[in-house]
Every structure is written in structure tokens, then in C-alpha cells.
Design a protein around this motif. Structure first.
Motif, PDB file in Angstrom:
ATOM      1  N   VAL A  85      36.222  76.045 -26.024  1.00  0.00           N
ATOM      2  CA  VAL A  85      36.496  75.201 -24.732  1.00  0.00           C
ATOM      3  C   VAL A  85      37.531  73.760 -26.193  1.00  0.00           C
ATOM      4  CG1 VAL A  85      35.244  73.205 -24.489  1.00  0.00           C
ATOM      5  CG2 VAL A  85      35.000  75.467 -23.721  1.00  0.00           C
ATOM      6  N   LEU A  86      36.958  73.384 -26.970  1.00  0.00           N
ATOM      7  CA  LEU A  86      37.501  72.447 -28.536  1.00  0.00           C
ATOM      8  C   LEU A  86      38.697  72.660 -29.101  1.00  0.00           C
ATOM      9  CD1 LEU A  86      34.295  71.147 -29.355  1.00  0.00           C
ATOM     10  CD2 LEU A  86      35.798  70.699 -27.316  1.00  0.00           C
ATOM     11  N   ASN A 114      32.298  82.319 -15.805  1.00  0.00           N
ATOM     12  CA  ASN A 114      31.116  81.085 -15.451  1.00  0.00           C
ATOM     13  C   ASN A 114      29.970  81.329 -14.938  1.00  0.00           C
ATOM     14  OD1 ASN A 114      33.580  79.961 -15.523  1.00  0.00           O
ATOM     15  ND2 ASN A 114      34.115  79.400 -13.777  1.00  0.00           N
ATOM     16  N   LYS A 115      29.217  82.324 -15.171  1.00  0.00           N
ATOM     17  CA  LYS A 115      28.104  82.984 -14.911  1.00  0.00           C
ATOM     18  C   LYS A 115      27.464  81.388 -15.965  1.00  0.00           C
ATOM     19  CE  LYS A 115      27.997  87.499 -13.397  1.00  0.00           C
ATOM     20  NZ  LYS A 115      27.270  88.862 -13.405  1.00  0.00           N
ATOM     21  N   TYR A 116      27.691  81.610 -17.307  1.00  0.00           N
ATOM     22  CA  TYR A 116      27.158  80.722 -18.114  1.00  0.00           C
ATOM     23  C   TYR A 116      27.759  80.224 -19.061  1.00  0.00           C
ATOM     24  CZ  TYR A 116      23.820  84.802 -17.195  1.00  0.00           C
ATOM     25  OH  TYR A 116      22.859  85.274 -16.961  1.00  0.00           O
ATOM     26  N   ARG A 117      28.936  79.894 -18.737  1.00  0.00           N
ATOM     27  CA  ARG A 117      29.658  79.225 -19.567  1.00  0.00           C
ATOM     28  C   ARG A 117      30.605  77.748 -18.938  1.00  0.00           C
ATOM     29  NH1 ARG A 117      29.604  80.866 -24.289  1.00  0.00           N
ATOM     30  NH2 ARG A 117      29.090  82.897 -24.902  1.00  0.00           N
ATOM     31  N   VAL A 118      29.630  77.269 -18.015  1.00  0.00           N
ATOM     32  CA  VAL A 118      30.422  76.126 -16.993  1.00  0.00           C
ATOM     33  C   VAL A 118      30.158  74.915 -18.070  1.00  0.00           C
ATOM     34  CG1 VAL A 118      30.412  77.499 -14.864  1.00  0.00           C
ATOM     35  CG2 VAL A 118      28.585  76.336 -15.780  1.00  0.00           C
ATOM     36  N   PHE A 119      30.640  73.956 -18.127  1.00  0.00           N
ATOM     37  CA  PHE A 119      30.315  72.601 -17.793  1.00  0.00           C
ATOM     38  C   PHE A 119      29.536  71.959 -17.287  1.00  0.00           C
ATOM     39  CE2 PHE A 119      35.016  72.787 -19.088  1.00  0.00           C
ATOM     40  CZ  PHE A 119      35.084  72.547 -20.496  1.00  0.00           C
ATOM     41  N   GLN A 120      28.938  70.601 -17.661  1.00  0.00           N
ATOM     42  CA  GLN A 120      27.352  70.177 -17.753  1.00  0.00           C
ATOM     43  C   GLN A 120      27.622  69.560 -15.624  1.00  0.00           C
ATOM     44  OE1 GLN A 120      26.177  67.432 -20.186  1.00  0.00           O
ATOM     45  NE2 GLN A 120      25.045  68.678 -20.998  1.00  0.00           N
ATOM     46  N   ASN A 121      29.078  69.423 -15.446  1.00  0.00           N
ATOM     47  CA  ASN A 121      29.217  68.830 -14.176  1.00  0.00           C
ATOM     48  C   ASN A 121      29.351  70.265 -13.197  1.00  0.00           C
ATOM     49  OD1 ASN A 121      31.780  69.985 -15.267  1.00  0.00           O
ATOM     50  ND2 ASN A 121      32.980  68.213 -14.621  1.00  0.00           N
ATOM     51  N   GLY A 122      28.919  71.293 -13.836  1.00  0.00           N
ATOM     52  CA  GLY A 122      29.392  72.814 -13.197  1.00  0.00           C
ATOM     53  C   GLY A 122      30.928  73.201 -12.700  1.00  0.00           C
ATOM     54  N   LYS A 123      31.736  72.788 -13.514  1.00  0.00           N
ATOM     55  CA  LYS A 123      33.084  73.424 -13.201  1.00  0.00           C
ATOM     56  C   LYS A 123      33.285  73.690 -14.521  1.00  0.00           C
ATOM     57  CE  LYS A 123      34.881  69.548 -11.375  1.00  0.00           C
ATOM     58  NZ  LYS A 123      36.543  68.243 -11.127  1.00  0.00           N
ATOM     59  N   SER A 124      34.091  74.961 -14.027  1.00  0.00           N
ATOM     60  CA  SER A 124      34.731  75.722 -15.331  1.00  0.00           C
ATOM     61  C   SER A 124      35.064  75.881 -16.277  1.00  0.00           C
ATOM     62  CB  SER A 124      35.612  77.179 -13.839  1.00  0.00           C
ATOM     63  OG  SER A 124      36.129  77.693 -14.884  1.00  0.00           O
ATOM     64  N   ILE A 128      40.699  76.408 -19.390  1.00  0.00           N
ATOM     65  CA  ILE A 128      41.203  75.773 -20.981  1.00  0.00           C
ATOM     66  C   ILE A 128      40.985  76.507 -21.748  1.00  0.00           C
ATOM     67  CG2 ILE A 128      39.325  73.709 -21.822  1.00  0.00           C
ATOM     68  CD1 ILE A 128      39.116  72.173 -19.493  1.00  0.00           C
ATOM     69  N   VAL A 129      39.673  77.813 -21.501  1.00  0.00           N
ATOM     70  CA  VAL A 129      39.433  78.852 -23.509  1.00  0.00           C
ATOM     71  C   VAL A 129      40.673  79.534 -23.042  1.00  0.00           C
ATOM     72  CG1 VAL A 129      38.516  80.419 -23.481  1.00  0.00           C
ATOM     73  CG2 VAL A 129      37.091  78.468 -23.296  1.00  0.00           C
ATOM     74  N   CYS A 130      41.766  79.503 -21.524  1.00  0.00           N
ATOM     75  CA  CYS A 130      42.413  80.742 -22.231  1.00  0.00           C
ATOM     76  C   CYS A 130      43.818  79.544 -22.455  1.00  0.00           C
ATOM     77  CB  CYS A 130      43.150  80.748 -20.192  1.00  0.00           C
ATOM     78  SG  CYS A 130      41.881  82.617 -19.522  1.00  0.00           S
ATOM     79  N   LYS A 131      43.656  77.886 -22.119  1.00  0.00           N
ATOM     80  CA  LYS A 131      45.323  77.584 -22.391  1.00  0.00           C
ATOM     81  C   LYS A 131      45.197  77.471 -23.794  1.00  0.00           C
ATOM     82  CE  LYS A 131      44.802  73.308 -21.716  1.00  0.00           C
ATOM     83  NZ  LYS A 131      44.170  71.917 -22.848  1.00  0.00           N
ATOM     84  N   ASN A 132      43.467  77.573 -24.677  1.00  0.00           N
ATOM     85  CA  ASN A 132      43.662  77.189 -25.979  1.00  0.00           C
ATOM     86  C   ASN A 132      44.065  78.139 -26.639  1.00  0.00           C
ATOM     87  OD1 ASN A 132      43.163  74.303 -25.290  1.00  0.00           O
ATOM     88  ND2 ASN A 132      40.416  74.484 -25.112  1.00  0.00           N
ATOM     89  N   ILE A 133      43.634  79.883 -26.365  1.00  0.00           N
ATOM     90  CA  ILE A 133      43.824  80.928 -26.453  1.00  0.00           C
ATOM     91  C   ILE A 133      45.476  80.609 -26.955  1.00  0.00           C
ATOM     92  CG2 ILE A 133      43.850  83.087 -26.334  1.00  0.00           C
ATOM     93  CD1 ILE A 133      40.694  82.662 -25.275  1.00  0.00           C
TER      94      ILE A 133
END
Length: 181
Positions: A85-86, A114-124, A128-133
Motif C-alpha cells: 500500500v505504501l 478485501n476480506k482482510y485488507r481493507v482500509f480502516q474506512n472500509g475502502k478496498s 492501490i496495491v495493483c497500481k503500486n506493483i
């Protein structure tokens, strides 16, 4: 290095886990112990993981600089486990420059991730991960092919969709573009 505050994995961690950050002094002491006890090895392996280490990128940079300065005769082999993400342009430059191998935690296509890796606000976090990769691949395809691997957590067992998704990731490493799921 630091427990992830990006993703609220479980209520257990939110209610009973207190965040602790490793100090530079503690990290340097750990490096000194590693170097002292691995002097017979040509290569010493240093890994950055736990929660999301990129939350403490400055500490990672300090550790790499400390090893270069205090142990210039050693051959460190670095790796980092990240959710990506970062992973921005600046982070990618640092990782490539220091030949830090990357293990990306990626649990599958959008629904699995997205089952376990959503942001604290619930967004996917998936897009972001795909874009960064993809950015990392475009920045240095050779480094990507040689230094990036994936860690897939199968929370509910394997499925054909998951196997195909992981296969697409591996195949993407040898093509001109990165396809994610």
C-alpha cells in the motif's frame, strides 16, 4: 518494525495490542548481535517485517546506512515483507538502490484481498496495491523479476480462482506488462 495501523485486521488487536515502536538504538543493537554471531557467513540476511514495515521507512533507511557505515566488509542480503500500500516511487527507488528483496502479501483477487485488507474506512486496498506493483515493474523490470515474490494467505483454503490468479502473477513476471487478476 511496527504493527499495521492501515488495516484493522481484528478487534483483538484493536482492543488488546499496544503499539510499540523499535528505537534506532534497539535496531542497531540487534544488527550488532547479528553481525557478531554470523561472522563465519559470507552473507548476512536482514529482514524487515511485522505489521507494515514501510510505516517505519526512516528506521529501515537508518539500519541500511548503519550496516554500510559500521560493517562495510559484510555482504548484507535485505528483504522486506509488505502489503504494498505504501510502495510509492520514492520507496521503490530506495528498495531498488539497496537491492532489497520484496515479499508482497497479496491474498488473491479483489474479493479475497478485501476480506482482510481493507482500509480502516472500509475502502478496498486492491486498486492501490495493483497500481503500486505495476509502478515497481515499470520502474525496473529486471529488478522486479529477480527481487519480488508474493506471499498468499489462503484464509478459507485454495480455490481454482486463487490458483489462476497466482499463476497470472507469476506469468506477469516474465511478460512486458504486469497483469493482476
Amino acid at each position: 518494525t511496527h504493527r499495521s495501523t492501515i488495516f484493522p485486521y481484528t478487534t483483538f488487536f484493536r482492543s488488546s495490542y499496544t503499539l510499540k515502536e523499535m528505537s534506532s538504538d534497539t535496531a542497531f543493537k540487534a544488527i550488532d548481535i547479528l553481525m557478531k554471531n554470523s561472522h563465519e557467513s559470507e552473507i548476512c540476511h536482514v529482514g524487515f517485517y511485522g505489521g507494515e514495515p514501510l510505516l517505519r521507512l526512516n528506521l529501515i533507511k537508518e539500519c541500511v546506512a548503519y550496516i554500510k557505515e559500521k560493517y562495510p566488509f559484510r555482504k548484507p542480503a535485505y528483504n522486506i515483507t509488505t502489503n504494498a500500500v505504501l510502495l510509492d516511487e520514492d520507496v521503490a527507488e530506495f528498495l531498488i538502490k539497496n537491492d532489497i528483496k520484496i515479499i508482497i502479501s497479496l491474498d488473491g483477487p479483489t474479493q479475497q484481498l478485501n476480506k482482510y485488507r481493507v482500509f480502516q474506512n472500509g475502502k478496498s486496498s486492491f486498486d492501490i496495491v495493483c497500481k503500486n506493483i505495476q509502478m515497481l515493474y515499470r520502474k525496473n523490470p529486471k529488478y522486479f523479476r529477480e527481487s519480488v515474490t508474493y506471499n498468499v494467505v489462503m484464509y478459507n483454503g485454495a480455490s481454482q480462482e486463487l490458483f489462476e490468479a497466482v499463476d497470472n502473477l507469476w506469468n506477469a513476471n516474465s511478460t512486458r506488462t504486469v497483469r493482476l487478476f
